[in-house]
Design a protein around this motif. Structure first.
Motif, PDB file in Angstrom:
ATOM      1  N   ASP A 163      21.993  38.488  46.255  1.00 32.08           N
ATOM      2  CA  ASP A 163      21.785  37.765  44.998  1.00 32.08           C
ATOM      3  C   ASP A 163      21.829  38.779  43.859  1.00 32.08           C
ATOM      4  OD1 ASP A 163      20.712  36.549  42.710  1.00 32.08           O
ATOM      5  OD2 ASP A 163      19.587  35.127  43.928  1.00 32.08           O
ATOM      6  N   THR A 173      21.860  38.592  40.505  1.00 34.38           N
ATOM      7  CA  THR A 173      20.931  38.493  39.374  1.00 34.38           C
ATOM      8  C   THR A 173      19.549  38.990  39.765  1.00 34.38           C
ATOM      9  OG1 THR A 173      22.110  36.535  38.689  1.00 34.38           O
ATOM     10  CG2 THR A 173      19.987  36.927  37.671  1.00 34.38           C
ATOM     11  N   MET A 174      19.101  38.528  40.941  1.00 37.11           N
ATOM     12  CA  MET A 174      17.775  38.932  41.385  1.00 37.11           C
ATOM     13  C   MET A 174      17.747  40.443  41.613  1.00 37.11           C
ATOM     14  SD  MET A 174      15.504  36.831  43.993  1.00 37.11           S
ATOM     15  CE  MET A 174      16.332  37.165  45.531  1.00 37.11           C
ATOM     16  N   ALA A 175      18.842  40.987  42.152  1.00 36.77           N
ATOM     17  CA  ALA A 175      18.882  42.424  42.397  1.00 36.77           C
ATOM     18  C   ALA A 175      18.713  43.199  41.087  1.00 36.77           C
ATOM     19  CB  ALA A 175      20.190  42.807  43.076  1.00 36.77           C
ATOM     20  N   ARG A 176      19.327  42.698  40.030  1.00 35.97           N
ATOM     21  CA  ARG A 176      19.185  43.403  38.753  1.00 35.97           C
ATOM     22  C   ARG A 176      17.744  43.375  38.288  1.00 35.97           C
ATOM     23  NH1 ARG A 176      23.379  41.832  34.370  1.00 35.97           N
ATOM     24  NH2 ARG A 176      22.657  43.792  33.500  1.00 35.97           N
ATOM     25  N   LEU A 177      17.050  42.271  38.565  1.00 34.20           N
ATOM     26  CA  LEU A 177      15.631  42.195  38.208  1.00 34.20           C
ATOM     27  C   LEU A 177      14.801  43.144  39.053  1.00 34.20           C
ATOM     28  CD1 LEU A 177      15.364  38.375  37.764  1.00 34.20           C
ATOM     29  CD2 LEU A 177      14.990  40.081  36.008  1.00 34.20           C
TER      30      LEU A 177
END
Lengths: 293, 256
Positions: free
Chosen positions: A171, A173-177
């Motif tokens: 994922d 997006t989640m990884a960037r978070l």
């Protein structure tokens, strides 16, 4: 005996397909980009070998590795980074554009005819193993693939960047978070795909003894089919799909009626279509196939 | 890849997360109209409001996924408007994703390790830390299972464990209780209070279950149509007729 011979053929061809499919699958998993220009990374590796023919072997190999990797990083930076938020269809079309652009630059520079290269001709000799005559190239291919895959597995399991790449593949997006640097992870994936592509080019050049500006095209198609069979987005699936396609191709070559053998690839792709009716998501489809922001 | 841990000093003194006069336009549509918010270390601030009030947009502003049209976002007094998401999370501004999902295909342990790696730990340190956090949260048995195969409540806790591994100074929790049953809700409350105290971390808590917000939060800020409707201690907000009318409805609040 002939079965065993065919099996080794199948595994070595499957190994090459698996390497090519890994290159495609890796980029898809982090970016949802089906990079058809991967074939040109292979082709450019081949042309580097051609250009440096006669130099020491190590120089040829290192230069080809370098050229493919730099080209992979370059196409990511120029063609794909700015389109990262675009739809997968846009990315796909962009990869076709990159593919044709590079093909035609090479066509301009080197012409359209295939050109001979003597690269590791000694691998063409066959060795005798208990009555089996096995080309050395096949054994080397299988060994190199196994070592590379073990290395990749270790990288994904044990390194910081490997963990982050798997997180990004799940994922983005989640990884960037979770602190994953998007540019770094994607550039890393392209660098690995460049290395894999140049190794595929070593096989192709050693096998055929020639290079041409179209040499990557059929390989990238096979690689794409392989990664779809394995399950787009799954890195292990891409490797599995590559081996399967290799085994099916060699089996058809060996067991189809002689008259039909020239049409082997038609049967391969027919089986692929039938496979998709059965498992449209591939064998190991990745769970997290959500779109990213 | 090593990152120096934030040394306290200068930014520990003014260590709040502050949003000041933020305006966000989406192609002419104003999603947020002049909202200010302060989250202090060690406090739980509830952010509530009807759908479309701007809660998620505000979280996206804080995490760097949404640029502001006007106004500033400061972390410990430093303007972070230009920071990328990974830079914010490395400096302690951590968001648990809507419904706190872990990476389904990674094991529980790997998920929490990813949190440690995010703040610059090498794998060995991140692993030791992850083992510790998982056992503290009662998830030791699940460490080597893929997060996607865990029961729902445990999957959530893995997501929270991952956030804890990032040693948050400010934790943004976006609907962490969605889909949890009552018992899991209570577990979650205990965990959030624990994070808040043990890490002296400020928690921004967005949630639709009002009973949970009222029990957990020290202060509550109410958004409506991109503006702050009310802000104050939980009891005051609970009793505020303006809030009851606009958001809660005149009826008694439904239980968790």
């Amino acid at each position: 005996m002939i079965v065993l011979q065919n099996l080794i053929d199948a595994v070595s061809l499957g190994a090459v397909y698996a390497l090519a499919a890994l290159g495609i699958g890796l980029i898809f998993s982090v970016m949802r980009l089906i990079n058809f220009a991967h074939g040109e990374l292979i082709m450019v590796g081949g042309f580097t070998l051609y250009t440096l023919a006669g130099q020491p072997l190590l120089v040829m190999i290192l230069a080809a590795l370098l050229t493919s990797t730099v080209l992979a990083l370059g196409m990511e930076r120029v063609a794909f980074r700015t389109l990262r938020k675009a739809s997968p269809a846009t990315l796909l079309i962009s990869s076709f554009a990159v593919s044709y652009l590079i093909q035609h630059i090479v066509l301009l520079a080197f012409g359209s005819r295939a050109m001979g290269v003597a690269f590791l001709p000694e691998l063409g000799t066959a060795i005798d193993l208990g009555g089996l005559r096995i080309p050395l190239l096949q054994l080397v291919t299988i060994a190199v693939t196994l070592v590379l895959m073990a290395g990749l597995v270790a990288f994904f399991r044990l390194s910081e960047t490997g963990l982050q790449m798997r997180a990004a593949a799940e994922d983005f997006t989640m990884a960037r978070l979770v602190g994953v640097k998007a540019n770094r992870v994607i550039a890393f994936a392209f660098a690995i795909s460049g290395v894999l592509a140049s190794i595929v080019s070593f096989y192709l050049v050693a096998q055929t003894g020639s290079v041409s500006y179209k040499m990557g095209v059929s390989m990238v198609l096979i690689a794409f089919v392989s990664s779809v069979i394995g399950g787009m987005g799954s890195i292990a699936g891409a490797a599995l799909g590559g081996f399967l396609v290799g085994i099916v191709s060699v089996s058809l070559q060996a067991y189809l009626p002689v008259d039909l053998r020239p049409y082997r690839d038609a049967f391969v792709f027919l089986l692929f279509v039938l496979f998709l009716f059965w498992r449209p998501d591939g064998l190991l489809a990745s769970r997290a196939d959500r779109d990213r922001v | 890849m090593m990152i120096q841990p934030d040394s306290g000093g200068a930014d520990a003194s003014a260590a709040s997360l502050e949003v000041d006069g933020v305006v966000v336009d989406f192609q002419g549509l104003r999603a947020i109209e002049d909202v200010s918010l302060t989250l202090r270390p060690g406090e739980i601030l509830g952010l509530i409001g009807p759908n479309g009030a701007g809660k998620t947009t505000l979280i996206n502003v804080l995490t760097g996924f949404q640029a502001v049209t006007q106004g500033s976002v400061r972390l410990g007094g430093v303007d972070i408007a230009g920071w990328k998401p990974h830079e914010r999370s490395r400096r302690g501004l951590v968001r648990t994703f809507q419904s706190v999902l872990p990476f389904a295909g990674l094991t529980a342990l790997e998920n929490v390790e990813a949190g440690g790696v995010a703040i610059g730990l090498v794998r060995g340190e991140a692993r030791a830390e992850a083992v510790r956090i998982l056992s503290e949260m009662g998830l030791a048995h699940a460490a080597n299972r893929k997060a996607g195969t865990l029961p729902f409540g445990e999957e959530r806790r893995v997501g929270i464990a991952r956030a804890i591994a990032m040693r948050p100074r400010f934790l943004l929790m976006d609907e962490p209780a969605a889909g949890l049953n009552d018992a899991e809700c209570r577990d979650l409350q205990t965990i959030v209070r624990g994070i808040c105290v043990s890490l002296s971390c400020g928690v921004l808590f967005i949630e639709h279950r009002m009973s949970m917000v009222f029990e957990l939060c020290h202060r509550i800020q109410v958004l409506q149509l991109g503006r702050t409707l009310a802000l104050g201690p939980t009891d005051a907000i609970r009793a505020d007729p303006k809030v009851r009318k606009a958001y809660l409805g005149e009826d008694e609040v439904s239980p968790c």
